[in-house]
Write an enzyme that holds these catalytic residues in place. Structure first.
Site, PDB file in Angstrom:
ATOM      1  N   TYR A  15     -11.708   4.824   2.597  1.00 49.08           N
ATOM      2  CA  TYR A  15     -12.777   4.602   3.568  1.00 49.08           C
ATOM      3  C   TYR A  15     -13.768   5.755   3.637  1.00 49.08           C
ATOM      4  O   TYR A  15     -14.765   5.661   4.355  1.00 49.08           O
ATOM      5  CB  TYR A  15     -12.167   4.224   4.932  1.00 49.08           C
ATOM      6  CG  TYR A  15     -11.600   2.823   4.814  1.00 49.08           C
ATOM      7  CD1 TYR A  15     -12.368   1.716   5.150  1.00 49.08           C
ATOM      8  CD2 TYR A  15     -10.351   2.606   4.258  1.00 49.08           C
ATOM      9  CE1 TYR A  15     -11.884   0.433   4.967  1.00 49.08           C
ATOM     10  CE2 TYR A  15      -9.856   1.321   4.068  1.00 49.08           C
ATOM     11  CZ  TYR A  15     -10.637   0.241   4.418  1.00 49.08           C
ATOM     12  OH  TYR A  15     -10.170  -1.033   4.214  1.00 49.08           O
ATOM     13  N   SER A  25       0.845  -1.203   0.000  1.00 50.17           N
ATOM     14  CA  SER A  25       0.000   0.000   0.000  1.00 50.17           C
ATOM     15  C   SER A  25       0.879   1.251   0.000  1.00 50.17           C
ATOM     16  O   SER A  25       0.627   2.212  -0.739  1.00 50.17           O
ATOM     17  CB  SER A  25      -0.900   0.040   1.236  1.00 50.17           C
ATOM     18  OG  SER A  25      -1.744  -1.075   1.277  1.00 50.17           O
ATOM     19  N   ALA A  81      -4.490  -0.970  -2.616  1.00 56.99           N
ATOM     20  CA  ALA A  81      -3.918  -0.259  -1.463  1.00 56.99           C
ATOM     21  C   ALA A  81      -4.998  -0.122  -0.401  1.00 56.99           C
ATOM     22  O   ALA A  81      -6.118   0.292  -0.712  1.00 56.99           O
ATOM     23  CB  ALA A  81      -3.425   1.113  -1.893  1.00 56.99           C
ATOM     24  N   LYS A  82      -4.645  -0.453   0.819  1.00 55.90           N
ATOM     25  CA  LYS A  82      -5.582  -0.237   1.926  1.00 55.90           C
ATOM     26  C   LYS A  82      -5.274   1.162   2.463  1.00 55.90           C
ATOM     27  O   LYS A  82      -4.449   1.335   3.375  1.00 55.90           O
ATOM     28  CB  LYS A  82      -5.397  -1.333   2.988  1.00 55.90           C
ATOM     29  CG  LYS A  82      -6.476  -1.316   4.065  1.00 55.90           C
ATOM     30  CD  LYS A  82      -6.365  -2.565   4.924  1.00 55.90           C
ATOM     31  CE  LYS A  82      -7.192  -2.468   6.198  1.00 55.90           C
ATOM     32  NZ  LYS A  82      -8.631  -2.418   6.001  1.00 55.90           N
ATOM     33  N   ALA A  83      -5.882   2.140   1.824  1.00 57.87           N
ATOM     34  CA  ALA A  83      -5.586   3.542   2.129  1.00 57.87           C
ATOM     35  C   ALA A  83      -6.739   4.152   2.911  1.00 57.87           C
ATOM     36  O   ALA A  83      -7.913   3.852   2.648  1.00 57.87           O
ATOM     37  CB  ALA A  83      -5.373   4.318   0.831  1.00 57.87           C
TER      38      ALA A  83
END
Ligand SMILES: Cc1ncc(COP(=O)(O)O)c(C=O)c1O
Length: 313
Positions: free
Chosen positions: A161, A64, A155-157
């Site tokens: 969210y 990420s 990517a866990k950005a």
């Protein structure tokens, strides 16, 4: 859910008191959402405690950060060791672990490259995420998931969210426990914080990564367990109406674990109870993490925690 505090948070290589883990309001991340993070669970087993798929989570964090050109001064292995250190220092298990890297206090303006990268790792007790012990009642959201070429879903950005928040708020305001986003072509994608699985005719289906889903580590674990249990698995683009006619449906995720869906848009999934394929996967998953079935895939990293109760409230 109210946050339960612990004693220490890991910051750039050191443990600092929880209350001192603070940032300036003019930090880049506050204005432009420039963060990447992970969510990991540590479970207790009869002979101790173990973190579920720690190396895979840290590898995803490193990926990420790479996608967002965010240099991390630690390797995935060093970050995994830091997770173990903070859990052992806080003596809290079972717990949820939140490593986060972000652009801190530096320059104003969209370009993050002149703002320093800060890394923190916190852990705290955290219970059930998707409500509904009898199965979750969920809806299809009016919000679509992120389109390719807009925000990278591998990517866990933190910024992703914002989309999840729209889905989750809409669902809860309308009386559902979670919302499922379609991708921008109208195919089933995922929940605001969970991957989605369907069962029809004994076959297990899930959306491929190209349908704007996070490359979930629980998703990967369920695919592995399904193959081991001899369940036929198909990763393909899924029509929205598949979820109305499937026999079973469930969410997977670190927070949601394996949560079966009772209804979607008020249409009952199967007879509303947890179906046999979901149950087999659910029981295998919880058997491994709770230490009642063998950890054949070496998914648990042991931590040495003697205190089994949360510290502080
Ligand atoms: C949008 C989204 N999809 C799927 C997942 C499930 O991923 P994992 O199993 O790695 O927790 C998460 C949770 O991190 C998520 O936020």
């Amino acid at each position: 859910m109210t946050l339960q505090t612990t004693a220490n948070i890991w910051h750039n290589g050191k443990l600092i008191p929880w209350d001192q883990a603070q940032i300036h309001v003019m930090s880049h991340v506050v204005h432009y959402g420039s963060s990447v993070f992970e969510g990991i669970r540590c479970y207790t087993q009869p002979n101790g405690a173990g973190v579920f798929r720690l190396p895979e989570h840290m590898a995803r964090l490193v990926d990420s950060a790479k996608i967002y050109r965010m240099p991390l001064p630690y390797t995935a292995d060093q970050l995994s060791a830091a997770v173990v250190d903070v859990i052992e220092a806080n003596g809290v298990t079972p717990c949820y672990i939140r490593p986060i890297a972000f652009r801190g206090y530096g320059e104003m303006g969209v370009n993050p490259l002149k703002s320093p990268v800060e890394i923190y790792i916190a852990n705290f007790p955290w219970g059930k995420y998707v409500h509904g012990n009898e199965g979750a009642d969920v809806c299809i959201s009016s919000w679509a998931r992120l389109a390719p070429n807009t925000m990278p879903t591998l990517a866990k950005a933190g910024a992703n969210y914002m989309n999840s928040q729209l889905i989750r708020m809409e669902a809860e305001i309308n009386g559902y426990s979670e919302g499922i986003g379609l991708d921008t072509n109208g195919y089933l994608s995922e929940g605001s914080g969970e991957n989605l699985f369907l069962v029809r005719g004994g076959v297990l289906y899930t959306s491929p990564l190209a349908n704007s889903v996070l490359n979930g580590i629980t998703r990967n674990s369920i695919l592995t367990l399904a193959k081991q249990l001899g369940i036929e698995v198909v990763e393909q683009a899924l029509l929205r109406e598949m979820i109305y006619v499937c026999d079973e449906a469930f969410f997977t995720g670190t927070a949601a674990e394996v949560t079966h869906l009772r209804s979607v848009d008020r249409i009952l999934v199967g007879d509303g109870t947890m179906g046999p394929i979901t149950k087999a996967l659910h029981d295998e998953f919880f058997g491994i993490v709770n230490g009642t079935r063998p950890d054949r895939h070496n998914w648990l990293t042991p931590v040495n925690v003697k205190v089994a109760e949360p510290v502080g409230v």
